[in-house]
Design a protein around this motif. Structure first.
Motif, PDB file in Angstrom:
ATOM      1  N   TRP A  72      -8.870   0.612   7.438  1.00  0.00           N
ATOM      2  CA  TRP A  72      -9.413  -0.801   6.580  1.00  0.00           C
ATOM      3  C   TRP A  72      -8.146  -1.422   6.046  1.00  0.00           C
ATOM      4  O   TRP A  72      -6.999  -1.058   6.152  1.00  0.00           O
ATOM      5  CB  TRP A  72     -10.193  -0.170   5.386  1.00  0.00           C
ATOM      6  N   GLN A  73      -8.449  -2.772   5.812  1.00  0.00           N
ATOM      7  CA  GLN A  73      -7.313  -3.490   5.386  1.00  0.00           C
ATOM      8  C   GLN A  73      -7.421  -3.595   3.879  1.00  0.00           C
ATOM      9  O   GLN A  73      -8.389  -4.035   3.122  1.00  0.00           O
ATOM     10  CB  GLN A  73      -7.597  -5.150   5.999  1.00  0.00           C
ATOM     11  N   GLU A  74      -5.970  -3.224   3.261  1.00  0.00           N
ATOM     12  CA  GLU A  74      -6.006  -2.993   2.060  1.00  0.00           C
ATOM     13  C   GLU A  74      -5.062  -3.912   1.406  1.00  0.00           C
ATOM     14  O   GLU A  74      -3.673  -3.988   1.696  1.00  0.00           O
ATOM     15  CB  GLU A  74      -5.601  -1.511   1.985  1.00  0.00           C
ATOM     16  N   GLY A  75      -5.332  -4.405   0.077  1.00  0.00           N
ATOM     17  CA  GLY A  75      -4.312  -5.557  -0.387  1.00  0.00           C
ATOM     18  C   GLY A  75      -4.273  -5.297  -2.019  1.00  0.00           C
ATOM     19  O   GLY A  75      -3.797  -6.316  -2.670  1.00  0.00           O
ATOM     20  N   GLY A  76      -4.310  -4.313  -2.381  1.00  0.00           N
ATOM     21  CA  GLY A  76      -4.639  -3.913  -3.934  1.00  0.00           C
ATOM     22  C   GLY A  76      -3.366  -3.144  -4.391  1.00  0.00           C
ATOM     23  O   GLY A  76      -2.108  -3.642  -3.792  1.00  0.00           O
ATOM     24  N   ASP A  77      -3.279  -2.549  -5.283  1.00  0.00           N
ATOM     25  CA  ASP A  77      -2.097  -2.326  -6.348  1.00  0.00           C
ATOM     26  C   ASP A  77      -1.342  -0.900  -5.801  1.00  0.00           C
ATOM     27  O   ASP A  77      -0.552  -0.610  -6.288  1.00  0.00           O
ATOM     28  CB  ASP A  77      -2.723  -2.319  -7.661  1.00  0.00           C
ATOM     29  N   GLY A  78      -2.505  -0.135  -5.128  1.00  0.00           N
ATOM     30  CA  GLY A  78      -1.780   1.117  -4.327  1.00  0.00           C
ATOM     31  C   GLY A  78      -0.982   0.969  -2.964  1.00  0.00           C
ATOM     32  O   GLY A  78      -0.651  -0.123  -2.893  1.00  0.00           O
ATOM     33  N   GLU A  79      -1.387   1.786  -2.093  1.00  0.00           N
ATOM     34  CA  GLU A  79      -0.910   1.719  -0.880  1.00  0.00           C
ATOM     35  C   GLU A  79      -1.392   0.439  -0.134  1.00  0.00           C
ATOM     36  O   GLU A  79      -2.765   0.122  -0.405  1.00  0.00           O
ATOM     37  CB  GLU A  79      -1.492   2.786  -0.095  1.00  0.00           C
TER      38      GLU A  79
END
Ligand code: GLU
Length: 299
Positions: free
Chosen positions: A181-188
């Protein structure tokens, strides 16, 4: 046509949602989630939806649902109507569940919580280490998955209470390719590999509720056309389950943004019973919406 070369009129508008459960009062962690979803929708010309995740009819109440509308209204947030209430859509989750059952990827699970706990306790008393999921809960024992078909049919025919669980190994085999999945948050961030096996045979419908969080969330995100899922980092690892279910049910995949959590004075995640960080309590003490934005680090 690539998204960036499309005329802006043809580009799909992003769709965000805030999806609280009315099983306790909203706290600062919810406020952060709601603000982020609302602000991103506003800044990107998108939609901001509200979804009431009330499948657990024993813990969710109309008064707590009303309190969600009151708290969000007080914060100055406005969402599109109608609101989707999961308790009004059990038939849609059932269709998805039946598809997984028909594909041979789900099985009836008869163990009660107490029986499951006892199996784990006895095993660990013997010196073994029972595998646990990323939230620390013991994986579901194999007994129901391995139950002979005739015995399973007899138990079902007898009307014995049961949940439905995903046969995780089979489901992963059915997918056959690694999922991301494509992740743009505050973690990895970036392209994250989904590792659903870590969760074992997750529950799809419960004996006391005709669906589960995981099943309803993927069905609803697809039905509501959600393009961006913005929620707390506590659900980061569960996204692996959601990607797996999306693939098995031919549902589109949103992009994800798992935001930082608001921690209590003890350094732990806030819980719904924590009165001091409850939004209505802060409101009653005279706080203004701008104070809430400041408290969650958005001002
Ligand atoms: N209903 C969940 C909660 O209140 C949020 C689910 C989600 O955003 O996917 O924690």
């Amino acid at each position: 046509m690539a998204e960036e070369t499309m005329p802006s009129s043809l580009r799909q508008k992003p769709v965000y949602r805030f999806a609280p459960s009315p099983n306790g009062p909203l706290h600062l962690g919810h406020a952060l989630s709601a603000f982020l979803n609302h602000d991103m929708a506003r800044d990107n010309g998108g939609h901001f939806l509200l979804r009431i995740e009330d499948i657990d009819q024993t813990r969710c109440t109309p008064a707590l649902e009303q309190a969600i509308y009151d708290d969000l209204g007080w914060l100055g947030l406005d969402w599109e109507r109608p609101v989707r209430r999961q308790s009004e859509h059990f038939d849609e989750y059932r269709v998805a569940l039946d598809r997984l059952i028909d594909a041979g990827l789900a099985y009836p699970a008869f163990l009660s919580r107490g029986e499951t706990k006892a199996i784990v306790r006895i095993f660990e008393a013997g010196g073994g280490v029972w595998p646990r999921d990323p939230d620390g809960a013991p994986l579901y024992p194999a007994v129901d998955r391995q139950r002979p078909e005739a015995e399973r049919a007899a138990l079902l025919a007898s009307g014995r209470q049961h949940a439905w669980r995903l046969d995780m190994e089979k489901a992963i085999r059915a997918v056959g390719v690694p999922l991301f999945w494509q992740e743009g948050g505050d973690g990895e961030r970036g392209r994250i590999e989904a590792l659903p096996a870590l969760w074992g045979d997750v529950v799809l419908s419960r004996s006391d509720a005709p669906s589960s969080y995981h099943l309803s969330v993927v069905v609803d995100d697809a039905l509501q056309g959600i393009t961006h899922v913005v929620r707390g980092l506590d659900l980061f690892h569960a996204t692996a389950i959601h990607r797996l279910l999306q693939h098995l049910l031919d549902l589109p995949q949103p992009v994800y943004h798992h935001h930082r959590l608001i921690l209590g004075a003890d350094g732990r995640k806030l819980s719904k019973s924590e009165g001091s960080t409850g939004l209505s309590a802060l409101h009653a003490e005279g706080a203004a919406p701008s104070d809430i934005r400041r408290l969650v680090g958005l001002l």
